[in-house]
Design a protein around this motif. Structure first.
Motif, mmCIF file in Angstrom:
data_model
loop_
_atom_site.group_PDB
_atom_site.id
_atom_site.type_symbol
_atom_site.label_atom_id
_atom_site.label_comp_id
_atom_site.label_asym_id
_atom_site.label_seq_id
_atom_site.Cartn_x
_atom_site.Cartn_y
_atom_site.Cartn_z
ATOM 1 N N ILE A 66 -8.420 -0.469 2.943
ATOM 2 C CA ILE A 66 -7.053 -0.809 3.325
ATOM 3 C C ILE A 66 -6.948 -0.947 4.841
ATOM 4 O O ILE A 66 -6.278 -1.838 5.360
ATOM 5 N N CYS A 94 -7.060 0.133 -6.894
ATOM 6 C CA CYS A 94 -5.779 0.138 -6.166
ATOM 7 C C CYS A 94 -4.602 0.184 -7.138
ATOM 8 O O CYS A 94 -4.438 -0.691 -7.976
ATOM 9 N N PRO A 95 -3.740 1.206 -7.009
ATOM 10 C CA PRO A 95 -2.632 1.360 -7.952
ATOM 11 C C PRO A 95 -1.556 0.296 -7.796
ATOM 12 O O PRO A 95 -0.705 0.168 -8.669
ATOM 13 N N VAL A 96 -1.582 -0.454 -6.693
ATOM 14 C CA VAL A 96 -0.616 -1.547 -6.563
ATOM 15 C C VAL A 96 -1.347 -2.886 -6.489
ATOM 16 O O VAL A 96 -0.798 -3.888 -6.035
ATOM 17 N N ILE A 139 -3.703 -4.446 -4.821
ATOM 18 C CA ILE A 139 -3.902 -5.294 -3.640
ATOM 19 C C ILE A 139 -5.299 -5.907 -3.735
ATOM 20 O O ILE A 139 -6.286 -5.185 -3.861
ATOM 21 N N CYS A 184 0.819 -1.227 0.000
ATOM 22 C CA CYS A 184 0.000 0.000 0.000
ATOM 23 C C CYS A 184 0.847 1.270 0.000
ATOM 24 O O CYS A 184 1.764 1.423 0.796
ATOM 25 N N ILE A 185 0.530 2.199 -0.901
ATOM 26 C CA ILE A 185 1.232 3.480 -0.947
ATOM 27 C C ILE A 185 0.359 4.606 -0.381
ATOM 28 O O ILE A 185 0.625 5.785 -0.596
ATOM 29 N N ARG A 186 -0.696 4.241 0.342
ATOM 30 C CA ARG A 186 -1.548 5.198 1.066
ATOM 31 C C ARG A 186 -2.135 6.284 0.156
ATOM 32 O O ARG A 186 -2.095 7.467 0.499
ATOM 33 N N CYS A 187 -2.636 5.851 -0.988
ATOM 34 C CA CYS A 187 -3.191 6.842 -1.914
ATOM 35 C C CYS A 187 -4.612 7.207 -1.538
ATOM 36 O O CYS A 187 -5.097 8.263 -1.887
ATOM 37 N N SER A 188 -5.309 6.277 -0.879
ATOM 38 C CA SER A 188 -6.691 6.436 -0.415
ATOM 39 C C SER A 188 -7.738 6.276 -1.506
ATOM 40 O O SER A 188 -8.919 6.524 -1.262
ATOM 41 N N ALA A 189 -7.357 5.829 -2.674
ATOM 42 C CA ALA A 189 -8.350 5.592 -3.726
ATOM 43 C C ALA A 189 -9.391 4.563 -3.283
ATOM 44 O O ALA A 189 -10.575 4.677 -3.604
ATOM 45 N N CYS A 190 -8.951 3.564 -2.520
ATOM 46 C CA CYS A 190 -9.900 2.519 -2.101
ATOM 47 C C CYS A 190 -10.957 3.068 -1.148
ATOM 48 O O CYS A 190 -12.091 2.600 -1.131
ATOM 49 N N ILE A 193 -7.853 -6.718 -2.052
ATOM 50 C CA ILE A 193 -8.429 -6.520 -0.717
ATOM 51 C C ILE A 193 -9.594 -7.477 -0.446
ATOM 52 O O ILE A 193 -9.657 -8.064 0.630
HETATM 53 S S1 SF4 Z 1 -6.015 1.953 -3.105
HETATM 54 FE FE1 SF4 Z 1 -4.345 0.504 -2.675
HETATM 55 S S2 SF4 Z 1 -2.531 1.792 -2.416
HETATM 56 FE FE2 SF4 Z 1 -4.295 3.145 -2.285
HETATM 57 S S3 SF4 Z 1 -4.721 3.287 -0.067
HETATM 58 FE FE3 SF4 Z 1 -6.010 1.655 -0.884
HETATM 59 S S4 SF4 Z 1 -4.794 -0.199 -0.608
HETATM 60 FE FE4 SF4 Z 1 -3.393 1.524 -0.375
#
Ligand code: SF4
Lengths: 483, 201
Positions: free
Chosen positions: A351, A382-384, A386, A322-328, A388
């Motif tokens: 997340i 999620c840009p990486v 994950i 997670c890069i803490r983008c907050s998109a999720c 979830i």
């Molecule tokens: S979308 Fe993915 S990278 Fe962004 S906060 Fe949520 S889990 Fe982290």
């Protein structure tokens, strides 16, 4: 299920669980109409912006796959990369510290600040320092910490808690912010209006002296490059630049998973992060520095605090990508209704539902893995990449197993969930189920949820499920690569 | 290293070894996205992005610099070492060494840059000649950046390929801004609230 060789997540201190379990806290916030309105408006806006800038890049899915693979490489070789980072930072005049948990990190930072003789510090928004409760620890030591990010300032002055990773004051509207400023800023113009530009100006005036006179700054880091020792902070307002540049001493607190192996890897993440988080092509300011620069003293605190415990679960460790983008958060129907506070942790939303229980151990956050409809929207944005939803199912199983181990009889709800998780553990069956949800409209899948979650989900408010999920895309891509 | 941090370090590394005792074998990193050198830089796109961020873009020659500053009401400007003197024949100059108070009371700063990224409307400073240390382009409320057309690269990977990570880097995409209040973008919080860009053609 017990994970052999898994270090126990023994945490001391910090802000990773709340006083109430999720369903109770959520019931309260769902009843708060103002909060729901603010949140609904904000998440819809940001969702639209993100979608627009993501669709501009023809290679988004390739970037995303690369981002996931780079982070998996970091996790697989974490020891090597951390040692490399330590060596590089040290070689360039920085000092590296290691902290097993929140309490240890807080003590290290407090001692460093005390050694400078300063009684005040300025802070750049950082999830890691919120996670460990650093401000409270500093206060106990007689050191005042000033949050300088506008949203953090609103939260701090409002004696409040952040409710979103990126926009911590997302639950406050402009008139509430104006009232907080009028009440809490001693030097504010009493004629202050609630126009956002006027509120931003008031914050500028309030913090200017602090920036110009601060001796010590504390920051987090978005990325650390193992190969070069370079740290990166991504921000908008310039408060980050102020903190990183002006004070004589800079202390950066960073989770051990924030690494990327090489300088080149930033070319991926500097595209993924801003578009996913603020929905901008690029955030206004990104600062990068390597070791101690321009005459500063630099300290880097590497924080475990449950990350190694998360790493130990092969089905849960990818939460550390997670890069803490907050998109999720912004696409989650449960977050939109419950709000960030209901999760009880500094990491809310999807997340948070997978990360917090792993950082603390599932016994301390047993209700969070249930705080989801498994709709899969979080995975798609999620840009990486994950996964979830699958991880939530896996963690539900861990919660049930954990309760059983403690000789507590499972409730009917837990028994049902354990059965559901068992079927969902089969990845093919799970993929099929997800695809069925995606293709069917109205989305009947939600009804499977235990109350009160099932009752929040009204199909008309659901974000449209993308025509093709990441999982489908990935499979097709792999297929076409084989051909 | 103190005993405590040495113990903590050893324990964290040991935890990591145990946590990855299953020897995870991740997917290989495939860089099939648009890497450096695969796209053409588009100057019009760069200008469009900057304007979108509410920066003001001028195109022309260095002899316009003083007129741009004059139009902003700036009579004296911070000039970093290495900035071409012939570009500023008449205007009052503030030169290093400068203290915080002098930086704070200055009306503005002029700098060059290291590279720029068209696709994201980003200008990168690396504290090289004509740019100065980071505080110079941060504290004044006004910043004029001079960008040579050949410094404009297509994408983020192009910029990463040429930048030196051991220099302090500041990536600037428009003036300081916040979206913290109801997600409304407001230009100008702590960094320079006005960003002018002179594109040398
Ligand atoms: S979308 Fe993915 S990278 Fe962004 S906060 Fe949520 S889990 Fe982290």
């Amino acid at each position: 299920m017990t994970f052999l060789g898994m270090p126990a997540a023994s945490l001391t201190g910090g802000n990773l669980d709340g006083e109430q379990p999720f369903p109770e806290a959520a019931r309260l916030s769902v009843g708060n109409a103002q909060l729901r309105r603010n949140l609904g408006a904000a998440t819809h806006t940001i969702r639209g912006k993100r979608a627009a800038v993501v669709s501009e890049l023809p290679d988004w899915q390739e970037l995303r796959a690369a981002g996931a693979a780079i982070k998996d490489d970091v996790l697989a070789n974490l020891e090597r990369y951390l040692l490399q980072l330590e060596q590089q930072v040290t070689a360039r005049g920085g000092t590296v510290h290691w902290a097993r948990d929140a309490q240890e990190a807080n003590r290290i930072v407090t001692d460093l600040v005390k050694a400078t003789g300063a009684s005040e510090v300025v802070k750049v928004k950082s999830m890691a320092t919120q996670e460990i409760g650093l401000n409270e620890a500093l206060e106990q030591a007689g050191i005042e910490a000033f949050e300088t990010d506008l949203a953090e300032l609103i939260v701090q002055l409002g004696h409040d808690k952040p409710s979103h990773i990126l926009v911590p004051a997302i639950h406050r509207n402009r008139s509430e912010i104006r009232e907080i400023f009028l009440r809490e800023m001693p030097d504010v113009d009493p004629a202050l209006t609630d126009v956002p530009a006027a509120l931003a100006e008031a914050a500028r005036g309030h913090l200017r002296r602090k920036f110009l006179t601060a001796e010590v700054a504390i920051s987090g880091a978005n990325f650390a490059v193992a190969e070069t020792g370079t740290l990166a902070v991504v921000e908008s307002e310039g408060n980050g630049r102020m903190c990183l540049t002006l004070p004589k001493t800079l202390i950066t607190v960073m989770g051990i998973e924030k690494l990327v192996p090489t300088w080149r890897d930033l070319e991926v993440f500097l595209q993924l992060l801003p578009r996913s988080s603020t929905g901008e092509r690029m955030n206004p300011y990104t600062s990068m520095w390597t070791g101690a620069v321009e005459g500063q003293q630099f300290h880097l605190v590497l924080l475990d605090n449950g990350r190694t415990a998360t790493l130990a679960d092969p089905q849960g460790r990818s939460a550390l990508r997670c890069i803490r983008c907050s998109a999720c958060l912004n696409v989650c129907p449960v977050y939109e209704r419950a709000g960030g506070h209901a999760y009880g942790s500094v990491y809310p939303g999807p997340i948070g539902a997978v990360l917090s229980p792993q950082l603390t151990g599932v016994d301390r956050n047993p209700s969070l893995p249930y705080a989801s409809t498994l709709c899969g929207a979080c995975y798609d944005v999620c840009p990486v990449a994950i996964d979830i939803p699958s991880m939530l199912v896996h963690l539900r199983a861990r919660v049930v197993d954990d309760k059983r181990e403690q000789h507590r009889l499972p409730s009917p709800e837990q028994a049902a969930m354990a059965a559901a998780s068992w079927t969902m553990r089969d990845s093919r069956r799970w993929t099929r189920a997800l695809r069925a949800v995606r293709l069917s409209k109205p989305l009947r899948g939600w009804r499977l949820l235990p109350p009160p979650l099932s009752s929040w989900i009204s199909s008309r408010d659901l974000p449209a499920a993308p025509a093709q999920s990441f999982r489908d895309w990935w499979t097709e891509r792999e297929k076409s690569r084989d051909e | 290293m103190s005993d405590v941090t040495a113990t903590a370090r050893a324990e964290i590394l040991d935890r990591i070894r145990r946590a990855t005792s299953d020897r995870p074998s991740p997917q290989p990193i495939v860089r099939n996205y648009r890497t450096a050198g695969t796209t053409e830089a588009d100057v019009e796109l760069f200008v469009d992005r900057l304007v979108d961020y509410r920066a003001t873009v001028h195109r022309g020659t260095p002899d316009q610099i003083e007129a741009i500053l004059a139009a902003r009401g700036i009579a004296q400007v911070i000039v970093p070492d290495g900035f071409d003197q012939s570009w500023l024949p008449t205007i009052g100059q503030l030169r290093e060494p400068l203290g915080i108070t002098e930086l704070d009371s200055a009306a503005g700063v002029v700098t060059t840059c290291a590279v720029a990224v068209a696709e994201t409307g980003t200008i990168v400073l690396d504290a090289g000649p004509g740019q100065g240390r980071r505080a110079l382009s941060l504290i004044p409320d006004y910043h004029l950046v001079v960008v040579r057309a050949e410094q404009i690269l297509a994408s983020v990977p192009d910029a990463i390929a040429v930048l030196d990570p051991t220099r302090p880097l500041t990536w600037i995409s428009g003036p300081s801004a916040t979206s913290d209040i109801e997600l409304k973008r407001v230009e100008g919080v702590h960094g320079p609230r006005t960003l002018d860009v002179l594109l040398l053609t």
